[in-house]
Design an enzyme around this catalytic site. Structure first.
Site, PDB file in Angstrom:
ATOM      1  CB  CYS A   2      -0.953  -0.006   1.191  1.00 48.46           C
ATOM      2  SG  CYS A   2      -0.169  -0.451   2.746  1.00 48.46           S
ATOM      3  CG  HIS A  55      -0.797   4.206   4.808  1.00 53.80           C
ATOM      4  ND1 HIS A  55      -1.489   3.854   5.944  1.00 53.80           N
ATOM      5  CD2 HIS A  55      -0.324   3.031   4.277  1.00 53.80           C
ATOM      6  CE1 HIS A  55      -1.430   2.537   6.097  1.00 53.80           C
ATOM      7  NE2 HIS A  55      -0.740   2.015   5.101  1.00 53.80           N
TER       8      HIS A  55
HETATM    9  N1  LIG Z   1      -4.986  -3.479   5.417  1.00 50.46           N
HETATM   10  C1  LIG Z   1      -4.328  -2.820   4.472  1.00 50.46           C
HETATM   11  O1  LIG Z   1      -4.266  -1.584   4.472  1.00 50.46           O
HETATM   12  C2  LIG Z   1      -3.652  -3.574   3.360  1.00 50.46           C
HETATM   13  C3  LIG Z   1      -3.127  -2.848   2.301  1.00 50.46           C
HETATM   14  C4  LIG Z   1      -2.480  -3.529   1.256  1.00 50.46           C
HETATM   15  C5  LIG Z   1      -2.370  -4.902   1.310  1.00 50.46           C
HETATM   16  N2  LIG Z   1      -2.896  -5.583   2.387  1.00 50.46           N
HETATM   17  C6  LIG Z   1      -2.785  -7.035   2.386  1.00 50.46           C
HETATM   18  O2  LIG Z   1      -4.096  -7.557   2.125  1.00 50.46           O
HETATM   19  C7  LIG Z   1      -4.263  -8.794   2.793  1.00 50.46           C
HETATM   20  C8  LIG Z   1      -5.516  -8.704   3.658  1.00 50.46           C
HETATM   21  O3  LIG Z   1      -5.281  -7.741   4.659  1.00 50.46           O
HETATM   22  P1  LIG Z   1      -6.422  -7.168   5.607  1.00 50.46           P
HETATM   23  O4  LIG Z   1      -5.833  -5.938   6.181  1.00 50.46           O
HETATM   24  O5  LIG Z   1      -7.731  -7.110   4.924  1.00 50.46           O
HETATM   25  O6  LIG Z   1      -6.466  -8.283   6.769  1.00 50.46           O
HETATM   26  P2  LIG Z   1      -7.647  -8.662   7.772  1.00 50.46           P
HETATM   27  O7  LIG Z   1      -8.559  -7.521   7.998  1.00 50.46           O
HETATM   28  O8  LIG Z   1      -6.962  -9.247   8.945  1.00 50.46           O
HETATM   29  O9  LIG Z   1      -8.446  -9.787   6.983  1.00 50.46           O
HETATM   30  C9  LIG Z   1      -7.871 -11.055   6.734  1.00 50.46           C
HETATM   31  C10 LIG Z   1      -8.827 -11.867   5.909  1.00 50.46           C
HETATM   32  O10 LIG Z   1      -8.205 -13.141   5.640  1.00 50.46           O
HETATM   33  C11 LIG Z   1      -9.150 -14.157   5.946  1.00 50.46           C
HETATM   34  N3  LIG Z   1      -8.525 -15.433   6.291  1.00 50.46           N
HETATM   35  C12 LIG Z   1      -7.801 -15.767   7.379  1.00 50.46           C
HETATM   36  N4  LIG Z   1      -7.437 -17.061   7.308  1.00 50.46           N
HETATM   37  C13 LIG Z   1      -7.947 -17.551   6.167  1.00 50.46           C
HETATM   38  C14 LIG Z   1      -7.938 -18.827   5.550  1.00 50.46           C
HETATM   39  N5  LIG Z   1      -7.318 -19.853   6.109  1.00 50.46           N
HETATM   40  N6  LIG Z   1      -8.581 -18.974   4.365  1.00 50.46           N
HETATM   41  C15 LIG Z   1      -9.222 -17.931   3.792  1.00 50.46           C
HETATM   42  N7  LIG Z   1      -9.278 -16.698   4.335  1.00 50.46           N
HETATM   43  C16 LIG Z   1      -8.642 -16.516   5.508  1.00 50.46           C
HETATM   44  C17 LIG Z   1      -9.931 -13.610   7.125  1.00 50.46           C
HETATM   45  O11 LIG Z   1     -11.126 -14.339   7.265  1.00 50.46           O
HETATM   46  P3  LIG Z   1     -11.803 -14.564   8.706  1.00 50.46           P
HETATM   47  O12 LIG Z   1     -12.550 -13.310   9.006  1.00 50.46           O
HETATM   48  O13 LIG Z   1     -12.689 -15.729   8.470  1.00 50.46           O
HETATM   49  O14 LIG Z   1     -10.695 -14.849   9.674  1.00 50.46           O
HETATM   50  C18 LIG Z   1     -10.146 -12.180   6.644  1.00 50.46           C
HETATM   51  O15 LIG Z   1     -11.199 -12.149   5.732  1.00 50.46           O
HETATM   52  C19 LIG Z   1      -2.968  -9.043   3.569  1.00 50.46           C
HETATM   53  O16 LIG Z   1      -2.100  -9.846   2.809  1.00 50.46           O
HETATM   54  C20 LIG Z   1      -2.381  -7.645   3.713  1.00 50.46           C
HETATM   55  O17 LIG Z   1      -0.982  -7.668   3.861  1.00 50.46           O
HETATM   56  C21 LIG Z   1      -3.538  -4.953   3.400  1.00 50.46           C
END
Ligand SMILES: NC(=O)c1ccc[n+]([C@@H]2O[C@H](COP(=O)([O-])OP(=O)(O)OC[C@H]3O[C@@H](n4cnc5c(N)ncnc54)[C@H](OP(=O)(O)O)[C@@H]3O)[C@@H](O)[C@H]2O)c1
Length: 367
Positions: free
Chosen positions: A134, A251
């Protein structure tokens, strides 16, 4: 092929990025029948509001992807590593938000407006495409008009990153800590926080691991490596410092640039003016009113906000007003352009370029 018959899988649909992807697809009028909402076993059966109705979350398994044309991954690197090959095997094109594939040779790392067409032109068509980090997306978007017009020699960037960059757990920690601080009168780290420091009333080094030999944290390493790959500038000098701030969403970045060619302030502003009308960058630079980009202004918005545009006072300015050193301040919603929006734009670009066939209901972007 038609979208309704071959669905878009969203892996991690219950997370902060997954929810944002869903909101964007809804705004693009993608029908509920075209969405396959996937998450971990603990979310199975959860219903998420979508398009006046709701859709039911299913477990993401290797068998989930049959009939899917696009699989948008918004989960961990481990989940992407395990499930993306199955999605590809089932015939889907994977667009992954994790860091799992970003630096792998042969995997395009794409910011559509910057390198979309060149990165996706590879033959055979890429089956896995990586969404950059990001902070990298926001930085490269903010400086792109200047890089394009005057060339880029080096970048210093200090980031001020929102807690939602650490997912739902980061948001929950800030909420719990702020409520506790109001109640108890003193800040304390929330029990389930993903951060080692309290995040409310605090600023601290980014929560990614620090390399003991270089001293760089993971976020700083990603900005360096990913920017070089996206821009095709393997020797570009980048000096990042990444910290978290008690902001929910969007950010901020203080950026100092050295350009290949000197420019006057009028020329710099002209370069931005060419982008200012687009959905990509919005200039917020009111010196008289002392109003500039803020994360609150950027939250929920598609464009990256750019302001505090000024020559670097440490560098010489020619008698004709030209200098090669410029400073900026930028804010971008890392859940939208920094993640979900960029991923959907990649899918749109795949449609547009014919790498995958157009999907009904999609609005095109111009790159
Ligand atoms: N947050 C940001 O600003 C941002 C920006 C750029 C990139 N990212 C990347 O995007 C990705 C998601 O980030 P996020 O911030 O959205 O994280 P998050 O809010 O913690 O969400 C994680 C997601 O992954 C799911 N998950 C966990 N274990 C799983 C499994 N075994 N099989 C399938 N789904 C599973 C969770 O489902 P449950 O609810 O069922 O646990 C939830 O839907 C990460 O790789 C992160 O590095 C994030």
């Amino acid at each position: 092929m038609n979208l309704a018959a071959s669905r878009i899988a969203i892996v991690g649909v219950t997370g902060v990025v997954g929810r944002e992807i869903l909101a964007i697809l809804e705004s693009l009028a993608v029908p509920p029948s075209a969405i396959l909402p996937l998450a971990s076993p603990k979310s199975v059966g959860t219903r998420i509001p979508y398009s006046g109705s709701s859709i039911e979350v299913r477990e993401a398994t290797p068998q989930s992807f049959v009939g899917c044309r696009i699989a948008l991954f918004a989960s961990s690197s481990a989940v992407a590593r395990e499930l993306a090959p199955h999605a590809v095997e089932a015939g889907a094109t994977v667009i992954d938000n994790s860091s799992e594939f970003r630096m792998r040779p042969g995997i395009p790392l794409v910011v559509p407006e910057i390198n979309g067409r060149s990165a996706l032109r590879a033959s055979p068509a890429p089956k896995v495409i990586a969404n950059p980090n990001c902070s990298t997306i926001i930085l490269l978007t903010a400086i792109d008009p200047l890089r394009d017009a005057f060339g880029l020699r080096s970048v210093h960037v200090a980031t001020y990153q929102a807690v939602s960059g650490a997912g739902r757990a980061g948001l929950d920690a800030l909420k719990a800590e702020s409520e506790a601080a109001v109640r108890d009168g003193s800040p304390a780290r929330a029990q389930d926080s993903p951060f080692v420091e309290p995040c409310f009333f605090n600023v601290f080094s980014h929560n990614s691991a620090v390399d003991p030999s270089t001293g760089l944290n993971g976020e700083e390493r990603k900005i360096i490596d990913e920017s070089r790959k996206i821009l095709g500038l393997p020797d570009l000098e980048l000096t990042p410092t990444c910290v978290r701030v008690p902001v929910e969403r969007a950010h901020s970045q203080a950026i100092s640039l050295r350009l290949e060619h000197k420019a006057t302030e009028a020329q710099v502003r002209e370069a931005y003016a060419a982008h200012a009308q687009s959905d990509v960058i919005r200039i917020v630079d009111d010196r008289a009113g002392n109003r500039f980009p803020t994360p609150l202004k950027a939250a929920g918005q598609d464009p990256v906000l750019v302001g505090r545009i000024r020559p670097d006072p440490a560098r010489p300015v020619d008698p004709d007003g030209r200098t090669d050193a410029w400073c900026l301040f930028a804010c971008g919603d890392q859940l939208r352009k920094g993640a979900a929006l960029n991923a959907v734009q990649i899918a749109q670009l795949l449609d547009e370029t014919g790498i995958i066939k157009p999907a009904s209901g999609y609005r095109s972007i111009t790159v």
